[in-house]
Motif scaffolding. Structure first.
Motif, short mmCIF file in Angstrom:
data_model
loop_
_atom_site.label_atom_id
_atom_site.label_comp_id
_atom_site.label_asym_id
_atom_site.label_seq_id
_atom_site.Cartn_x
_atom_site.Cartn_y
_atom_site.Cartn_z
N SER A 80 -64.44 1.55 -48.66
CA SER A 80 -63.77 1.55 -49.95
C SER A 80 -62.10 1.59 -49.76
N PHE A 81 -61.94 2.63 -48.63
CA PHE A 81 -60.64 2.83 -48.36
C PHE A 81 -60.17 2.63 -46.76
N GLY A 82 -59.00 2.99 -46.57
CA GLY A 82 -58.74 3.13 -45.18
C GLY A 82 -58.73 1.48 -44.83
N MET A 83 -59.83 0.72 -44.63
CA MET A 83 -59.55 -0.71 -44.39
C MET A 83 -58.75 -1.54 -45.06
N PHE A 109 -68.91 6.12 -51.37
CA PHE A 109 -67.39 6.51 -51.39
C PHE A 109 -67.37 7.56 -50.25
N HIS A 110 -66.88 7.37 -48.94
CA HIS A 110 -66.99 8.08 -47.78
C HIS A 110 -65.84 9.22 -48.07
N THR A 111 -64.82 8.97 -48.68
CA THR A 111 -63.66 10.08 -48.59
C THR A 111 -63.18 10.40 -49.92
N ILE A 112 -64.18 10.58 -50.89
CA ILE A 112 -63.40 10.97 -52.26
C ILE A 112 -63.13 12.32 -52.14
#
Length: 440
Positions: A80-83, A109-112
């Motif tokens: 969901s983020f990063g990429m 969501f790995h990084t909430i």
């Protein structure tokens, strides 16, 4: 069937390997993966070997879309983020495309964050902005920690029923003696790694001393970034040495900068140069090499203490490896790393000085390490990748059956330890006994 949308090996990526660990515990007919095009994402020198036939490397980062044929009834996004950087457009576009094609859609969501100063709820601003757009579209949202769950449902109480805590899986490795593991690590570094010959000679020179009962070996491994703050390991080592003058404290870190096309290598170069400078070949050891998965369990078990002191990390896939080996894992009381350590009965401290004091106490009292190993083993059994994979399949069944997913989640950590969390479990095919509860 679940169609995971994620990176996947041979792409070298933590979320990609996380997805592989989950699918390795699922029946082949229950999953497939839609991943990103190799030529757009990773350089050839930064890829693992081999491809899985159940993985379609289809998605373009420039113009993302889903494959014409979607095999699964549930699309489960892992990225969901990063990429996507700080742009939500591509992620939201793919979710919308899946919904238009009649699919149920979940996202992990790995990084909430939940201790960020950027918003009232503890999330980063970009996380809040993405959830504003994503939550109305998604059928299921998973986060790794109770802290992240509270941040999301406090910010978006109207979507509470969609949000669950599904903790990061933990590896379960066969127990190996520390001496054997240390020898395996040294053999790899001397015989197979890409470190300079000078460093290999240094290792041979100190190898005997590393097996002394008076030597304390602490450290970690992984990609070199500012957020992971590997330099802090050497500060912890120095502080431990001050408290244990009768011992020889050796600190080791092995890792490299990730060579991904979507990553800024230059941003990590100052950290790499500092790591090179701190290496003295005696007590402060740094090796610029990626420890392969075949060696990683031995590399962690070789340590007396695996230290996790990230500057800005919500979770750690490497910690899942370390926990599965039986090494004493310690770290910073911050975000998901701190919550996981506390739930596993492992030391989580707020300052490096406090952490060094606890490490020194454990060295003086070996029974403390034994207690922590037992407590961590219980956590690892409860949240093993095999169990977490099964929960993914159970949630798929629940969504397909139109069942209510989320149950009230406790607000106190003590309640979470007791397991009072999760939805009613759906019955497995052919299962006659009544369902219990999914302990996430």
């Amino acid at each position: 069937m679940i169609s995971f949308v994620s990176t996947f090996p041979p792409i070298l990526c933590g979320i990609g390997t996380y997805t592989r660990y989950l699918t390795s515990h699922m029946p082949p007919d229950r999953w497939n993966v839609i991943s990103f095009r190799l030529d757009e994402l990773s350089r050839c020198e930064d890829r693992l070997q081999g491809k899985d036939p159940q993985v379609d490397f289809f998605i373009s980062l420039e113009h993302p879309s889903l494959p014409p044929l979607l095999r699964g009834d549930l699309l489960w996004f892992q990225h969901s983020f990063g990429m996507w950087g700080r742009v939500n457009t591509h992620f939201i576009k793919l979710i919308g495309e899946a919904k238009e094609r009649g699919k149920k859609v979940a996202a992990s969501f790995h990084t909430i964050h939940f201790q960020s100063p950027e918003t009232h709820w503890g999330m980063d601003r970009k996380e809040w902005e993405l959830l504003v757009e994503a939550l109305p579209l998604l059928d299921l949202v998973t986060v790794f920690t109770l802290g992240a769950y509270r941040a999301v449902v406090d910010a978006f109480p109207q979507y509470r029923e969609k949000v669950i805590v599904l903790r990061h899986g933990v590896h379960r490795y066969p127990k190996v003696a520390k001496e054997e593991a240390r020898q395996r690590l040294l053999n790899y570094l001397v015989d197979h790694s890409h470190i300079p010959k000078r460093q290999k000679a240094e290792l041979k020179g100190i190898s005997a001393s590393l097996f002394s009962k008076e030597t304390v070996l602490l450290g970690n491994y992984g990609f070199i970034t500012r957020d992971k703050d590997p330099l802090r390991l050497y500060e912890v080592g120095r502080l431990v040495q001050e408290r244990l003058p009768g011992h020889r404290v050796v600190t080791i870190f092995a890792g490299k900068i990730q060579e991904r096309k979507d990553r800024n290598r230059e941003a990590s170069l100052p950290v790499l140069e500092s790591l090179r400078a701190v290496h003295d070949g005696k007590q402060n050891l740094f090796f610029e090499d990626y420890i392969p998965e075949s060696i990683l369990p031995f590399a962690f078990r070789a340590l007396d203490f695996a230290v996790f002191w990230c500057h800005n990390a919500t979770q750690s896939g490497r910690m899942a490896h370390a926990q599965g080996t039986g090494v004493t894992v310690v770290g910073r009381k911050w975000e998901g790393v701190g919550e996981t350590l506390e739930l596993a009965g492992l030391p989580a401290l707020e300052t490096a000085d406090e952490l060094a004091q606890v490490i020194a106490e454990i060295v003086r009292e070996p029974a403390l390490a034994e207690q922590m190993e037992k407590s961590n083993a219980r956590y690892a059994d409860r949240y093993s990748f095999a169990r977490q994979a099964e929960k993914h399949l159970l949630y798929e069944e629940a969504l397909e059956a139109g069942m209510r997913i989320a149950a009230p989640v406790p607000r106190r950590m003590d309640d979470f330890r007791a397991g009072e969390i999760g939805p009613g479990r759906s019955r497995r095919p052919g299962e006659s006994r009544p369902g219990g509860r999914i302990h996430t």
